[in-house]
Structure formats: C-alpha cells, structure tokens
Design an enzyme around this catalytic site. Structure first.
Site, short mmCIF file in Angstrom:
data_model
loop_
_atom_site.label_atom_id
_atom_site.label_comp_id
_atom_site.label_asym_id
_atom_site.label_seq_id
_atom_site.Cartn_x
_atom_site.Cartn_y
_atom_site.Cartn_z
N GLY A 20 0.82 -1.21 0.00
CA GLY A 20 0.00 0.00 0.00
C GLY A 20 0.85 1.26 0.00
O GLY A 20 0.56 2.24 -0.68
N ARG A 24 7.31 1.61 1.15
CA ARG A 24 7.55 0.17 1.19
C ARG A 24 7.96 -0.33 -0.19
O ARG A 24 8.79 -1.23 -0.30
CB ARG A 24 6.30 -0.58 1.65
CG ARG A 24 6.05 -0.41 3.11
CD ARG A 24 5.68 -1.73 3.75
NE ARG A 24 5.48 -1.49 5.18
CZ ARG A 24 4.33 -1.65 5.79
NH1 ARG A 24 3.28 -2.07 5.13
NH2 ARG A 24 4.23 -1.41 7.07
N ARG A 43 2.01 11.51 -8.25
CA ARG A 43 1.34 11.53 -6.93
C ARG A 43 2.15 10.83 -5.84
O ARG A 43 1.59 10.38 -4.83
CB ARG A 43 -0.06 10.91 -6.99
CG ARG A 43 -1.04 11.79 -7.73
CD ARG A 43 -2.39 11.14 -7.86
NE ARG A 43 -3.24 12.01 -8.64
CZ ARG A 43 -4.26 12.71 -8.12
NH1 ARG A 43 -4.56 12.62 -6.85
NH2 ARG A 43 -4.97 13.49 -8.89
N ARG A 87 -0.79 -8.37 -3.93
CA ARG A 87 -0.77 -7.33 -2.90
C ARG A 87 -0.07 -7.89 -1.66
O ARG A 87 -0.28 -9.05 -1.28
CB ARG A 87 -2.21 -6.92 -2.56
CG ARG A 87 -2.36 -6.21 -1.23
CD ARG A 87 -3.71 -5.55 -1.05
NE ARG A 87 -4.06 -5.39 0.34
CZ ARG A 87 -3.49 -4.53 1.20
NH1 ARG A 87 -2.53 -3.72 0.79
NH2 ARG A 87 -3.88 -4.47 2.46
N SER A 90 -1.06 -5.22 5.33
CA SER A 90 -1.29 -5.57 6.73
C SER A 90 -2.79 -5.67 6.97
O SER A 90 -3.60 -5.22 6.16
CB SER A 90 -0.66 -4.52 7.65
OG SER A 90 -1.27 -3.28 7.42
N ASP A 204 -2.54 -5.82 13.81
CA ASP A 204 -3.28 -5.55 15.04
C ASP A 204 -4.38 -6.58 15.20
O ASP A 204 -4.73 -7.26 14.24
CB ASP A 204 -3.84 -4.12 15.05
CG ASP A 204 -4.62 -3.76 13.81
OD1 ASP A 204 -3.99 -3.47 12.77
OD2 ASP A 204 -5.86 -3.82 13.85
N ARG A 217 6.62 -3.67 12.24
CA ARG A 217 5.92 -4.13 11.03
C ARG A 217 6.89 -4.30 9.87
O ARG A 217 6.76 -5.22 9.08
CB ARG A 217 4.83 -3.14 10.64
CG ARG A 217 3.58 -3.27 11.45
CD ARG A 217 2.38 -2.77 10.68
NE ARG A 217 2.37 -1.33 10.52
CZ ARG A 217 1.89 -0.48 11.42
NH1 ARG A 217 1.41 -0.94 12.55
NH2 ARG A 217 1.89 0.80 11.20
#
Ligand code: HPA
Length: 233
Positions: A20, A24, A43, A87, A90, A204, A217
């Site tokens: 996402g 990363r 962007r 994909r 998390s 989480d 993470r």
C-alpha cells in the site's frame, strides 16, 4: 502513459508486487531487487522495475483503500498488460486465534463496497483471488518453511468505525481479518481474466487490542515480501 502512471509500457513487468505504502515499494526495490529503476512517481505512488533472482518484476504502491487500488490495478491490467498482481499488506485480525505477525493468504474478499456493482454491475458481496496463483504461493511457503493461514477476509471502506460488528463478520461470514484493498484488486483481475493474490501480515488484533509499531511491522514485512517474490519465480 495513463492519468496516474507515467511509465512507458515496456518499463512495467508482467508481474507486479503491490504494497500500500510507496515507501515500502522503495524499500522492497532497495532490499530485494537488482538493476532496478524508478518507473513512476506521479502523486508519489512510487514504482520500481528490477530483477529478483533473474526474474523481472515491478514493485509499485497501491495507496490506501478500494478506490486507490481500483485505479492502479485497473490501469496495470488494462493499459500495461500486467498478468499478475500480488498485494502485500497488513490487516487487523478478527479472532484471538491469530497472533501479531501471522501471515494470511486471502482466498476470498468480502465487502459492503459498491465498487464492483458500480464498475460493471457485479452484485455479489464476495470476490475470489486466483486459485492457481494461490497454489504457487502455498508451495513457496512450504518450501520456505513459512506458516500460512488461508482464508476469507473483510475488505472495509472505513478504518475508523463507531460501530464495528466484527464478531458477526467472523461468526457469520468467516472473515478472519480486515484490510481495505482486496475487493477492488480481485474484481479487476477477474474483469480482465488476469491473476491476483494477497498476502497479509497481522498488524493488530481487534479482539485482544494488541498492535504492532511501524518499525516492528517493517521486519515482519520482509518475510512476506520474500514469499511473494519466491512464489513468482
Ligand atoms: N482495519 C482496516 N485495515 C487495516 C487494519 C484495520 O484494523 N489493520 C491493518 N489494516
């Protein structure tokens, strides 16, 4: 070029790994790819194409949520002839049976979103990922001694909910966890008869209220990236 991606067609590989977060994508390129180059920064949605063990792959961010994933996966499949998108993200677990950092391979995405209905009239609440691609990922997990939980997840449009009936989604719909992008990704893959999969790390737990820090993470994320990359070799 598309409104959101400036790369030339030949600069995007047939296989795309999609976190996402743009940073990363940068991290994955820097730590796992050789001979990589930046192919998109429109962007700030960073994308890199390089090689993993000799195989050409692109790593590009999707941004957060169904609309953003909807745009990028549509353009990659339709205008860039991408065959496979995995994909890597998390999720928040809906059961105490899942621990922080556990890995989930998403077989099915359940959502209240109107994305698919609006896009082409698809009126069901669930979309499936690609069984053959999932088999490849399961095999790679076995070869790399990684434990995978395979199952259905909830793809939510709302992160901050005042009423959250997640126990019902777990009990009635068998959703193991929640994230926010797979419904658009899987719908677009099915639309263009392409392949899509999703690997998630539990960041989480909505039952136990445990959560990870962003540094923690990052480490757990590395195992998942490796699995995604190994499964496309
Ligand atoms: N909700 C939605 N998406 C998420 C969550 C969550 O709790 N955790 C990680 N991605």
């Amino acid at each position: 070029m598309t409104p959101h991606i400036e790369a030339k067609k030949e600069d995007i590989a047939k296989i795309v790994i999609m976190p996402g977060d743009p940073l990363r994508a940068k991290f994955i390129a820097e730590t796992h790819l050789t001979d990589y180059k930046l192919i998109n920064q429109v962007r700030g949605m960073l994308g890199y194409t390089g090689y993993y063990k000799g195989k050409q792959v692109t790593v590009m961010a999707s941004g957060m949520g169904i609309p953003s994933m909807g745009i990028y996966s549509y353009e990659l499949f339709h205008y860039y002839d991408v065959d496979v998108i995995i994909r890597v993200g998390s999720c928040g677990a809906y059961t105490e049976k899942l621990n922080l950092y556990d890995l989930i391979l998403v077989s099915e995405s359940y959502s209240d979103s109107n994305y698919a209905l609006t896009q082409n009239g698809y009126d069901k609440k669930s979309v499936l990922s690609s069984p053959k691609l999932n088999d490849q990922i399961i095999k790679a997990a076995i070869n790399n001694n990684l434990k995978l939980n395979v199952g259905k997840i909830h793809c939510s449009e709302v992160f901050y909910r005042n009423n959250n009936p997640f126990q019902e989604l777990y009990k009635n719909e068998h959703c193991l966890a929640v994230e926010m992008e797979t419904f658009a990704l899987f719908h677009n893959a099915n639309l263009f008869k392409k392949k899509a999969a999703c690997l998630l790390t539990v960041s989480d737990n909505l039952v136990t209220k445990e959560e990870t820090t962003s540094e923690e993470r990052q480490t757990a994320f590395t195992e998942m990236i490796k699995l995604a990359l190994e499964s496309v070799l």
